[in-house]
Design a protein around this motif. Sequence first.
Motif, PDB file in Angstrom:
ATOM      1  N   PHE A 199      35.788  31.457  39.584  1.00 40.49           N
ATOM      2  CA  PHE A 199      37.161  30.977  39.666  1.00 40.49           C
ATOM      3  C   PHE A 199      37.718  30.666  38.272  1.00 40.49           C
ATOM      4  N   GLU A 200      39.025  30.792  38.183  1.00 40.42           N
ATOM      5  CA  GLU A 200      39.745  30.365  36.983  1.00 40.42           C
ATOM      6  C   GLU A 200      40.140  28.898  37.091  1.00 40.42           C
ATOM      7  N   ASP A 201      40.503  28.489  38.314  1.00 37.28           N
ATOM      8  CA  ASP A 201      41.003  27.131  38.540  1.00 37.28           C
ATOM      9  C   ASP A 201      40.521  26.666  39.914  1.00 37.28           C
ATOM     10  N   ASN A 202      41.362  25.990  40.667  1.00 34.38           N
ATOM     11  CA  ASN A 202      40.929  25.493  41.974  1.00 34.38           C
ATOM     12  C   ASN A 202      40.944  26.569  43.061  1.00 34.38           C
ATOM     13  N   SER A 203      41.478  27.764  42.753  1.00 36.11           N
ATOM     14  CA  SER A 203      41.597  28.764  43.816  1.00 36.11           C
ATOM     15  C   SER A 203      41.537  30.214  43.356  1.00 36.11           C
ATOM     16  N   HIS A 204      42.037  30.540  42.167  1.00 33.12           N
ATOM     17  CA  HIS A 204      42.219  31.937  41.790  1.00 33.12           C
ATOM     18  C   HIS A 204      40.923  32.561  41.277  1.00 33.12           C
ATOM     19  N   PRO A 205      40.552  33.738  41.821  1.00 30.68           N
ATOM     20  CA  PRO A 205      39.331  34.398  41.354  1.00 30.68           C
ATOM     21  C   PRO A 205      39.469  34.864  39.906  1.00 30.68           C
ATOM     22  N   ALA A 206      38.361  34.766  39.170  1.00 32.02           N
ATOM     23  CA  ALA A 206      38.293  35.236  37.791  1.00 32.02           C
ATOM     24  C   ALA A 206      36.859  35.693  37.537  1.00 32.02           C
ATOM     25  N   LEU A 207      36.659  36.419  36.434  1.00 36.37           N
ATOM     26  CA  LEU A 207      35.314  36.827  36.066  1.00 36.37           C
ATOM     27  C   LEU A 207      34.618  37.523  37.237  1.00 36.37           C
ATOM     28  N   LYS A 208      33.500  36.986  37.745  1.00 33.15           N
ATOM     29  CA  LYS A 208      32.781  37.653  38.836  1.00 33.15           C
ATOM     30  C   LYS A 208      33.625  37.731  40.113  1.00 33.15           C
ATOM     31  N   GLY A 209      34.513  36.770  40.296  1.00 31.59           N
ATOM     32  CA  GLY A 209      35.387  36.822  41.461  1.00 31.59           C
ATOM     33  C   GLY A 209      36.275  38.056  41.447  1.00 31.59           C
ATOM     34  N   LEU A 210      36.822  38.384  40.287  1.00 29.83           N
ATOM     35  CA  LEU A 210      37.657  39.578  40.173  1.00 29.83           C
ATOM     36  C   LEU A 210      36.830  40.850  40.291  1.00 29.83           C
ATOM     37  N   VAL A 211      35.615  40.826  39.759  1.00 31.53           N
ATOM     38  CA  VAL A 211      34.750  42.004  39.900  1.00 31.53           C
ATOM     39  C   VAL A 211      34.489  42.282  41.381  1.00 31.53           C
ATOM     40  N   ASP A 212      34.112  41.248  42.135  1.00 30.89           N
ATOM     41  CA  ASP A 212      33.846  41.432  43.569  1.00 30.89           C
ATOM     42  C   ASP A 212      35.094  41.907  44.312  1.00 30.89           C
ATOM     43  N   LEU A 213      36.232  41.310  43.994  1.00 31.02           N
ATOM     44  CA  LEU A 213      37.492  41.678  44.651  1.00 31.02           C
ATOM     45  C   LEU A 213      37.816  43.144  44.405  1.00 31.02           C
ATOM     46  N   ASN A 214      37.744  43.566  43.156  1.00 28.66           N
ATOM     47  CA  ASN A 214      38.111  44.942  42.820  1.00 28.66           C
ATOM     48  C   ASN A 214      37.094  45.950  43.338  1.00 28.66           C
ATOM     49  N   GLU A 215      35.825  45.566  43.355  1.00 32.34           N
ATOM     50  CA  GLU A 215      34.814  46.466  43.912  1.00 32.34           C
ATOM     51  C   GLU A 215      35.045  46.672  45.410  1.00 32.34           C
ATOM     52  N   ALA A 216      35.374  45.587  46.127  1.00 32.35           N
ATOM     53  CA  ALA A 216      35.621  45.698  47.566  1.00 32.35           C
ATOM     54  C   ALA A 216      36.795  46.634  47.850  1.00 32.35           C
ATOM     55  N   ILE A 217      37.852  46.500  47.052  1.00 30.01           N
ATOM     56  CA  ILE A 217      39.022  47.364  47.227  1.00 30.01           C
ATOM     57  C   ILE A 217      38.664  48.813  46.937  1.00 30.01           C
ATOM     58  N   TYR A 218      37.917  49.028  45.859  1.00 36.66           N
ATOM     59  CA  TYR A 218      37.566  50.399  45.472  1.00 36.66           C
ATOM     60  C   TYR A 218      36.651  51.051  46.501  1.00 36.66           C
ATOM     61  N   GLU A 219      35.658  50.311  46.987  1.00 31.95           N
ATOM     62  CA  GLU A 219      34.751  50.867  47.990  1.00 31.95           C
ATOM     63  C   GLU A 219      35.494  51.214  49.279  1.00 31.95           C
ATOM     64  N   PHE A 220      36.489  50.412  49.624  1.00 33.35           N
ATOM     65  CA  PHE A 220      37.333  50.719  50.786  1.00 33.35           C
ATOM     66  C   PHE A 220      38.104  52.012  50.554  1.00 33.35           C
ATOM     67  N   TYR A 221      38.624  52.193  49.350  1.00 30.62           N
ATOM     68  CA  TYR A 221      39.346  53.429  49.020  1.00 30.62           C
ATOM     69  C   TYR A 221      38.411  54.639  49.098  1.00 30.62           C
ATOM     70  N   ARG A 222      37.176  54.476  48.584  1.00 28.34           N
ATOM     71  CA  ARG A 222      36.244  55.616  48.523  1.00 28.34           C
ATOM     72  C   ARG A 222      35.610  55.938  49.887  1.00 28.34           C
ATOM     73  N   LYS A 223      35.664  54.998  50.809  1.00 26.87           N
ATOM     74  CA  LYS A 223      35.051  55.198  52.130  1.00 26.87           C
ATOM     75  C   LYS A 223      35.590  56.459  52.782  1.00 26.87           C
ATOM     76  N   ASP A 224      34.721  57.254  53.312  1.00 25.84           N
ATOM     77  CA  ASP A 224      35.048  58.487  54.037  1.00 25.84           C
ATOM     78  C   ASP A 224      35.454  59.633  53.126  1.00 25.84           C
ATOM     79  N   LYS A 225      35.444  59.407  51.809  1.00 27.82           N
ATOM     80  CA  LYS A 225      35.726  60.528  50.885  1.00 27.82           C
ATOM     81  C   LYS A 225      34.450  61.296  50.661  1.00 27.82           C
ATOM     82  N   THR A 226      34.536  62.618  50.701  1.00 31.12           N
ATOM     83  CA  THR A 226      33.357  63.456  50.591  1.00 31.12           C
ATOM     84  C   THR A 226      33.202  64.094  49.225  1.00 31.12           C
ATOM     85  N   GLU A 227      34.289  64.158  48.428  1.00 32.52           N
ATOM     86  CA  GLU A 227      34.182  64.833  47.132  1.00 32.52           C
ATOM     87  C   GLU A 227      33.444  63.979  46.133  1.00 32.52           C
TER      88      GLU A 227
END
Length: 398
Positions: free
Chosen positions: A370-398
């Motif tokens: 976290f950066e403060d009392n609520s906002h993700p930062a550092l590892k929080g942002l890494v996890d957030l962005n990885e989750a979004i990216y893996e969702f985008y890549r799901k079902d892609k075959t190339e």
Amino acid sequence: MKTIKAFAVSLLLCTLTIVGLHLYSSRGFSAEGKAGTWVSDAKSQSGSTLKKMAADENAVLIFGSSELRHGQGSGFHGDTIFDGADMDPIYVGKAGYQSLTHAITLGAVGSQAANKKAVLIVSPQWFKENGVKSTAFEAAFSEEEYIALLENPDISQETKDYINGRLQNIMADNETMSEKVKKAREWYQPKDDNTAEQLGWLEQKKADFHKVLLEEKNNYKVMAEALMDGISNHKSKESGAKLSQATWEQLRKEAETEGHKLSDGNDYGMFDSVYKGTYQTLIANGKHKNPKYTLDSMEFSDLECFLSICREEGIEPLVVILPFNGYWYDYTELTAEERSVFYEKIRCIAEDYGVQCADLSGNEYTEYYFEDNSHPALKGLVDLNEAIYEFYRKDKTE
């Protein structure tokens, strides 16, 4: 005669200027450039801009609130991680944007999304009794997008009725906004020929002109804000590279290193600079105790409305559940057990709609999250962005 010529020249120059501005502002922005992760009210409230960006087959609409802005330029934010990647994120929202605003936007632009996926980042701080604050909702409200939702034949009347009811309640004390919404329903909501009076010719022309004017005004706002923020219409990337597991592992290592520098001087899991600048005094004075979150919050119904629109538009959503900062909320006396029931209710709603969750709620006490009392930062942002990216890549075959 000279006066007439001068007037004609002035009129011509004015016309050319207006046409030039129209042509420039209506070009829109590419989701492949920096405009994708640009956080802007003008962009979020311009349905025509978002439609053009969402037409990119690699684009993913990412709806969120203040966490979209936090961490920019840190190396862990999407503005860096996705620059050069094969996914083109389109950030929609900023502080004050919650499920209801995002439901309206998705209902306005979702039919134009080439990649039928969308992400909703859900903050647990949203779940107060009445949901989104009226002042915040009114500041985020886009009349252009609301009209597009009303006109969208994919959206059921039941969903539109729910949104109309929410607007009526939220805007009850704002006469100007209430009149705009009322007029929009009169002009743009499809009517049953057998039961409703149709617009007359002149009234229809007024409605058509008003809609064009709104779009033009919002396009100009986007252009002006983009110029001020240094956002160009040029594509900023060339490679379209896939992000590997090694990329995310390296980012987490970097987050650990950076976390030691930024967050090792306090016991509340936040940046030392933020703790000393704001929270240290609040804690010393016993402030911000007993926050008023409730399982009866209207925000849960608004979340369901967003998911209903996803279903009606044939869009696959990902619901990201952000965690409370456990150290801070222990201080506020909102216990871990009390916090857990909010996560569970979000999970249950997602399950009812058959929707995938990226559940980050288990990271309440994770170091460097976290950066403060609520906002993700550092590892929080890494996890957030990885989750979004893996969702985008799901079902892609190339």
